[in-house]
Motif scaffolding. Structure first.
Motif, mmCIF file in Angstrom:
data_model
loop_
_atom_site.group_PDB
_atom_site.id
_atom_site.type_symbol
_atom_site.label_atom_id
_atom_site.label_comp_id
_atom_site.label_asym_id
_atom_site.label_seq_id
_atom_site.Cartn_x
_atom_site.Cartn_y
_atom_site.Cartn_z
ATOM 1 N N GLY A 1 0.656 -1.044 -0.176
ATOM 2 C CA GLY A 1 0.190 0.093 -0.136
ATOM 3 C C GLY A 1 0.497 1.258 -0.227
ATOM 4 O O GLY A 1 0.246 2.877 0.068
ATOM 5 N N ALA A 2 2.285 1.405 0.115
ATOM 6 C CA ALA A 2 3.245 2.192 -0.151
ATOM 7 C C ALA A 2 2.793 3.342 -1.419
ATOM 8 O O ALA A 2 3.086 4.480 -1.066
ATOM 9 C CB ALA A 2 4.089 1.944 0.797
ATOM 10 N N ALA A 3 2.850 2.597 -2.118
ATOM 11 C CA ALA A 3 3.141 3.396 -3.083
ATOM 12 C C ALA A 3 1.496 3.867 -3.746
ATOM 13 O O ALA A 3 1.757 4.921 -4.028
ATOM 14 C CB ALA A 3 3.149 2.065 -5.006
ATOM 15 N N ARG A 4 0.710 3.700 -3.469
ATOM 16 C CA ARG A 4 -0.600 3.980 -3.029
ATOM 17 C C ARG A 4 -0.700 5.207 -2.427
ATOM 18 O O ARG A 4 -0.824 6.513 -3.015
ATOM 19 C CB ARG A 4 -1.693 3.051 -3.315
ATOM 20 N N SER A 5 -0.151 5.282 -1.610
ATOM 21 C CA SER A 5 -0.444 5.908 -0.569
ATOM 22 C C SER A 5 0.589 7.877 -0.855
ATOM 23 O O SER A 5 0.273 8.585 -0.763
ATOM 24 C CB SER A 5 0.323 5.662 1.261
ATOM 25 N N LEU A 6 2.001 6.883 -1.535
ATOM 26 C CA LEU A 6 2.833 8.270 -1.830
ATOM 27 C C LEU A 6 2.361 8.594 -3.703
ATOM 28 O O LEU A 6 2.626 9.827 -3.965
ATOM 29 C CB LEU A 6 4.274 7.570 -2.639
ATOM 30 N N SER A 7 1.145 7.484 -3.883
ATOM 31 C CA SER A 7 0.828 8.219 -5.184
ATOM 32 C C SER A 7 -0.029 9.406 -4.717
ATOM 33 O O SER A 7 -0.543 10.361 -5.893
ATOM 34 C CB SER A 7 -0.060 7.288 -6.681
ATOM 35 N N LEU A 8 -1.157 9.059 -3.948
ATOM 36 C CA LEU A 8 -1.849 10.183 -3.657
ATOM 37 C C LEU A 8 -0.687 11.271 -3.037
ATOM 38 O O LEU A 8 -1.702 12.394 -3.843
ATOM 39 C CB LEU A 8 -3.008 9.522 -2.249
ATOM 40 N N LYS A 9 -0.027 10.775 -2.404
ATOM 41 C CA LYS A 9 0.089 12.264 -1.907
ATOM 42 C C LYS A 9 1.037 12.730 -2.967
ATOM 43 O O LYS A 9 1.006 14.322 -2.917
ATOM 44 C CB LYS A 9 1.355 11.805 -0.761
ATOM 45 N N GLY A 10 1.611 12.357 -3.850
ATOM 46 C CA GLY A 10 1.989 12.945 -4.513
ATOM 47 C C GLY A 10 1.132 13.901 -5.006
ATOM 48 O O GLY A 10 1.375 15.241 -5.873
ATOM 49 N N ARG A 11 0.240 13.616 -5.580
ATOM 50 C CA ARG A 11 -1.025 13.893 -6.689
ATOM 51 C C ARG A 11 -1.080 15.191 -5.789
ATOM 52 O O ARG A 11 -1.751 16.368 -6.137
ATOM 53 C CB ARG A 11 -1.970 13.642 -6.885
ATOM 54 N N ALA A 12 -1.797 15.003 -4.803
ATOM 55 C CA ALA A 12 -1.841 16.012 -3.564
ATOM 56 C C ALA A 12 -0.913 17.769 -3.872
ATOM 57 O O ALA A 12 -1.558 18.602 -3.768
ATOM 58 C CB ALA A 12 -1.960 15.922 -2.149
ATOM 59 N N LEU A 13 0.397 16.809 -3.281
ATOM 60 C CA LEU A 13 1.788 17.627 -3.752
ATOM 61 C C LEU A 13 1.802 18.776 -4.905
ATOM 62 O O LEU A 13 1.518 19.666 -4.760
ATOM 63 C CB LEU A 13 2.789 17.508 -3.340
ATOM 64 N N ARG A 14 1.191 17.569 -5.896
ATOM 65 C CA ARG A 14 0.662 18.498 -7.272
ATOM 66 C C ARG A 14 -0.039 19.314 -7.316
ATOM 67 O O ARG A 14 0.523 21.139 -7.983
ATOM 68 C CB ARG A 14 0.841 17.534 -8.603
ATOM 69 N N TYR A 15 -0.968 19.114 -6.840
ATOM 70 C CA TYR A 15 -2.200 19.920 -7.012
ATOM 71 C C TYR A 15 -1.879 21.622 -5.864
ATOM 72 O O TYR A 15 -1.776 22.675 -5.940
ATOM 73 C CB TYR A 15 -3.276 19.462 -6.312
ATOM 74 N N LEU A 16 -1.498 21.278 -4.742
ATOM 75 C CA LEU A 16 -0.793 22.276 -3.881
ATOM 76 C C LEU A 16 0.400 22.902 -4.352
ATOM 77 O O LEU A 16 0.489 24.018 -4.116
ATOM 78 C CB LEU A 16 -0.797 22.087 -2.622
ATOM 79 N N SER A 17 0.991 23.019 -5.611
ATOM 80 C CA SER A 17 2.062 23.545 -5.967
ATOM 81 C C SER A 17 1.095 24.408 -7.069
ATOM 82 O O SER A 17 2.497 25.407 -7.487
ATOM 83 C CB SER A 17 3.662 22.500 -6.549
ATOM 84 N N ALA A 18 0.269 24.648 -7.687
ATOM 85 C CA ALA A 18 0.453 25.237 -8.878
ATOM 86 C C ALA A 18 -0.856 26.571 -8.333
ATOM 87 O O ALA A 18 -0.820 27.446 -8.540
ATOM 88 C CB ALA A 18 -1.212 23.885 -9.223
ATOM 89 N N GLU B 1 -10.615 5.765 -8.588
ATOM 90 C CA GLU B 1 -10.108 5.342 -10.030
ATOM 91 C C GLU B 1 -9.161 4.584 -9.773
ATOM 92 O O GLU B 1 -9.011 3.139 -10.389
ATOM 93 C CB GLU B 1 -9.709 6.018 -10.769
ATOM 94 N N ALA B 2 -8.087 4.524 -8.610
ATOM 95 C CA ALA B 2 -7.167 4.111 -8.131
ATOM 96 C C ALA B 2 -6.869 2.324 -7.467
ATOM 97 O O ALA B 2 -6.249 1.538 -6.614
ATOM 98 C CB ALA B 2 -5.367 4.460 -8.167
ATOM 99 N N GLY B 3 -8.678 2.683 -7.270
ATOM 100 C CA GLY B 3 -8.492 1.530 -6.273
ATOM 101 C C GLY B 3 -8.623 1.670 -4.263
ATOM 102 O O GLY B 3 -8.495 0.503 -3.958
ATOM 103 N N GLU B 4 -8.555 2.834 -4.325
ATOM 104 C CA GLU B 4 -7.735 3.229 -2.909
ATOM 105 C C GLU B 4 -9.237 3.350 -1.522
ATOM 106 O O GLU B 4 -10.490 4.095 -2.614
ATOM 107 C CB GLU B 4 -7.166 4.304 -3.095
ATOM 108 N N ASP B 5 -9.116 3.331 -0.878
ATOM 109 C CA ASP B 5 -9.868 3.522 0.738
ATOM 110 C C ASP B 5 -10.142 5.141 1.125
ATOM 111 O O ASP B 5 -9.181 6.104 0.709
ATOM 112 C CB ASP B 5 -10.120 2.639 1.379
ATOM 113 N N ALA B 6 -11.643 5.132 0.919
ATOM 114 C CA ALA B 6 -11.419 6.947 1.612
ATOM 115 C C ALA B 6 -9.845 7.083 3.341
ATOM 116 O O ALA B 6 -9.807 8.309 2.952
ATOM 117 C CB ALA B 6 -12.798 7.711 1.984
ATOM 118 N N GLN B 7 -9.860 5.908 4.062
ATOM 119 C CA GLN B 7 -8.359 6.748 4.650
ATOM 120 C C GLN B 7 -7.674 6.513 4.263
ATOM 121 O O GLN B 7 -6.647 7.695 5.163
ATOM 122 C CB GLN B 7 -8.999 5.443 5.535
ATOM 123 N N ALA B 8 -7.314 6.511 3.201
ATOM 124 C CA ALA B 8 -6.243 6.798 2.735
ATOM 125 C C ALA B 8 -5.579 8.257 2.444
ATOM 126 O O ALA B 8 -4.756 9.314 2.946
ATOM 127 C CB ALA B 8 -5.619 6.138 1.522
#
Length: 179
Positions: free
Chosen positions: A14-31, A49-56
């Protein structure tokens, strides 16, 4: 041979997916600044879309908030700074509410905007029209324009009074209205 951080992340479940969510959030925040509610909506869509849950998503948002990357006050300040020069109080406050900001932050922004609404309305009017209306139809058009931008009826009326009085004659067109 040392392993790379990417391969280490791939070994943890699950680490790669949480990093992906975090990376996506940081991309939004950088804009631009985003409120927690905005990021929640955007990341929830991506997580589904990535099969993550709301808790992540909640964990990522909690981490970013704790580190100071998400700040509701900065979001409000950013919106006020970007939009107040062209829009009235009603429209700016509507944007703040749409971003899901708490009522106390919206009320603080409202107090800040209230002090300058007449001057901002006059500046918008001057940029768009620059001269007093020639007839009643033109006056109505100018008033609708300002009202459509979210300026209050009282501010619109003061701008129109100032415009017809001849703002060029005075250094502070609203001094008489404040007395």
């Amino acid at each position: 041979m040392a392993s790379s951080p990417a391969s280490d992340a791939a070994k943890r479940p699950g680490a790669a997916r949480s990093l992906s969510l975090k990376g996506r959030a940081l991309r939004y925040l950088s804009a631009r600044e985003h409120s927690r509610a905005e990021l929640q909506t955007k990341l929830a869509r991506y997580a589904a879309e990535a099969g993550e849950d709301a808790q992540a998503v909640a964990r990522v948002l909690d981490e970013l908030t704790a580190k100071g990357f998400i700040s509701e006050a900065r979001v409000a300040e950013s919106v006020v700074h970007r939009r107040a020069g062209r829009l009235g109080n009603a429209r700016v406050l509507q944007e703040l509410r749409a971003k899901g900001l708490p009522d106390d932050i919206v009320q603080g922004a409202a107090e800040q905007l209230r002090a300058t609404e007449d001057e901002r309305a006059y500046a918008v009017w001057a940029r768009k029209f620059g001269r007093p209306p020639a007839d009643l139809a033109e006056r109505a058009r100018q008033m609708r324009f300002l009202a459509g931008r979210g300026f209050s009826g009282a501010s619109v009326a003061r701008v129109m009074r100032t415009a017809t009085r001849g703002a060029d004659e005075r250094s502070d067109p609203f001094a008489a209205d404040l007395e």
